[in-house]
Write a protein that holds these residues in place. Sequence first.
Motif, PDB file in Angstrom:
ATOM      1  N   GLU A 129     100.244  16.438 -58.329  1.00  0.00           N
ATOM      2  CA  GLU A 129      98.970  16.990 -57.876  1.00  0.00           C
ATOM      3  C   GLU A 129      98.462  16.254 -56.639  1.00  0.00           C
ATOM      4  O   GLU A 129      97.899  16.869 -55.727  1.00  0.00           O
ATOM      5  CB  GLU A 129      97.939  16.919 -59.001  1.00  0.00           C
ATOM      6  CG  GLU A 129      98.181  17.909 -60.136  1.00  0.00           C
ATOM      7  CD  GLU A 129      98.121  19.363 -59.680  1.00  0.00           C
ATOM      8  OE1 GLU A 129      97.385  19.662 -58.714  1.00  0.00           O
ATOM      9  OE2 GLU A 129      98.810  20.198 -60.285  1.00  0.00           O
ATOM     10  N   ARG A 147      97.958  18.172 -53.034  1.00  0.00           N
ATOM     11  CA  ARG A 147      96.645  18.214 -52.390  1.00  0.00           C
ATOM     12  C   ARG A 147      96.584  17.386 -51.106  1.00  0.00           C
ATOM     13  O   ARG A 147      95.560  17.361 -50.432  1.00  0.00           O
ATOM     14  CB  ARG A 147      95.575  17.731 -53.367  1.00  0.00           C
ATOM     15  CG  ARG A 147      95.388  18.667 -54.558  1.00  0.00           C
ATOM     16  CD  ARG A 147      94.472  18.065 -55.604  1.00  0.00           C
ATOM     17  NE  ARG A 147      94.391  18.900 -56.785  1.00  0.00           N
ATOM     18  CZ  ARG A 147      93.479  19.843 -56.982  1.00  0.00           C
ATOM     19  NH1 ARG A 147      92.540  20.037 -56.074  1.00  0.00           N
ATOM     20  NH2 ARG A 147      93.473  20.570 -58.074  1.00  0.00           N
ATOM     21  N   GLU A 163      90.540  24.487 -53.932  1.00  0.00           N
ATOM     22  CA  GLU A 163      91.129  23.960 -55.163  1.00  0.00           C
ATOM     23  C   GLU A 163      91.042  24.981 -56.292  1.00  0.00           C
ATOM     24  O   GLU A 163      92.009  25.206 -57.021  1.00  0.00           O
ATOM     25  CB  GLU A 163      90.437  22.661 -55.571  1.00  0.00           C
ATOM     26  CG  GLU A 163      90.718  21.480 -54.672  1.00  0.00           C
ATOM     27  CD  GLU A 163      89.875  21.476 -53.405  1.00  0.00           C
ATOM     28  OE1 GLU A 163      90.164  20.668 -52.507  1.00  0.00           O
ATOM     29  OE2 GLU A 163      88.937  22.292 -53.318  1.00  0.00           O
ATOM     30  N   GLU A 175      93.316  28.015 -55.417  1.00  0.00           N
ATOM     31  CA  GLU A 175      94.730  27.718 -55.573  1.00  0.00           C
ATOM     32  C   GLU A 175      95.134  27.674 -57.036  1.00  0.00           C
ATOM     33  O   GLU A 175      96.220  28.124 -57.412  1.00  0.00           O
ATOM     34  CB  GLU A 175      95.045  26.391 -54.876  1.00  0.00           C
ATOM     35  CG  GLU A 175      96.531  26.102 -54.724  1.00  0.00           C
ATOM     36  CD  GLU A 175      97.142  25.574 -55.992  1.00  0.00           C
ATOM     37  OE1 GLU A 175      98.324  25.881 -56.251  1.00  0.00           O
ATOM     38  OE2 GLU A 175      96.456  24.862 -56.741  1.00  0.00           O
ATOM     39  N   SER A 176      94.251  27.147 -57.886  1.00  0.00           N
ATOM     40  CA  SER A 176      94.532  27.114 -59.318  1.00  0.00           C
ATOM     41  C   SER A 176      94.664  28.535 -59.873  1.00  0.00           C
ATOM     42  O   SER A 176      95.559  28.827 -60.672  1.00  0.00           O
ATOM     43  CB  SER A 176      93.415  26.364 -60.044  1.00  0.00           C
ATOM     44  OG  SER A 176      93.642  26.358 -61.430  1.00  0.00           O
ATOM     45  N   PHE A 178      97.740  24.065 -49.247  1.00  0.00           N
ATOM     46  CA  PHE A 178      96.753  23.026 -48.958  1.00  0.00           C
ATOM     47  C   PHE A 178      96.926  22.492 -47.535  1.00  0.00           C
ATOM     48  O   PHE A 178      95.941  22.247 -46.831  1.00  0.00           O
ATOM     49  CB  PHE A 178      96.867  21.886 -49.968  1.00  0.00           C
ATOM     50  CG  PHE A 178      96.122  22.138 -51.242  1.00  0.00           C
ATOM     51  CD1 PHE A 178      94.741  22.186 -51.265  1.00  0.00           C
ATOM     52  CD2 PHE A 178      96.796  22.331 -52.433  1.00  0.00           C
ATOM     53  CE1 PHE A 178      94.040  22.423 -52.432  1.00  0.00           C
ATOM     54  CE2 PHE A 178      96.117  22.574 -53.621  1.00  0.00           C
ATOM     55  CZ  PHE A 178      94.727  22.611 -53.621  1.00  0.00           C
TER      56      PHE A 178
END
Length: 210
Positions: A15, A19, A119, A122-123, A157
């Motif tokens: 992660e 990111r 964020e 994207e999830s 990202f």
Amino acid sequence: MAETVAERIANALAERIVRGELAAGAPLRQDKVAAEFEASHVPAREAFQLLRAQGLAVSEPRRGVRVAPLDRKSAQEVVEIRASLEVLALTHAVPWLNAKSFERMEQALLAGDQAESIEAWESANRAFHREIVVPCRMPRLIAMLDGLQLANSRIIFAATRKAGWQPGTSQAHRQILDALRQRDAARAATLLQSHIRGLEQAAGERPPPL
């Protein structure tokens, strides 16, 4: 199945890499990682192996393990492989789709539409792409796609950091879902492949289409 220590470490580091908190080329030191996660060197080493398998880390002679590069060539490689494998999984998933499958896809779409940050979006994006393939009943293929999706998220990202992000509705996702509801596997596959290949633009000047 319970997450192993190595998997917990790998997921946390993945992660950070995705990111951009761990930049391309940044060293991944076994002793520091083991200390941070209060683990021995064995699961830390296994975590690095998992990251390498996902394409998020590389091992270089005399330089050790580092965060994998993120350049146009590597981004295009991710897109090409993912386009082939995700379409394959989708094709095998279509016969097994049911009302619950479509409900989960709708939930992911709604979450993406309502996202107020990259964020959150994207999830939701990751969730949608997983829901359309997970019924394929091919666990090894799904595991491979999970790794590719992480690499895909890293591209998103990186592109967003360069060009910014604006909330919006994913027309491509909606079209794919509509084709799946109609059990039109060929159209859904064509739409999905086009959607994924659009991500190649993220390795260039602007972010991928939503």
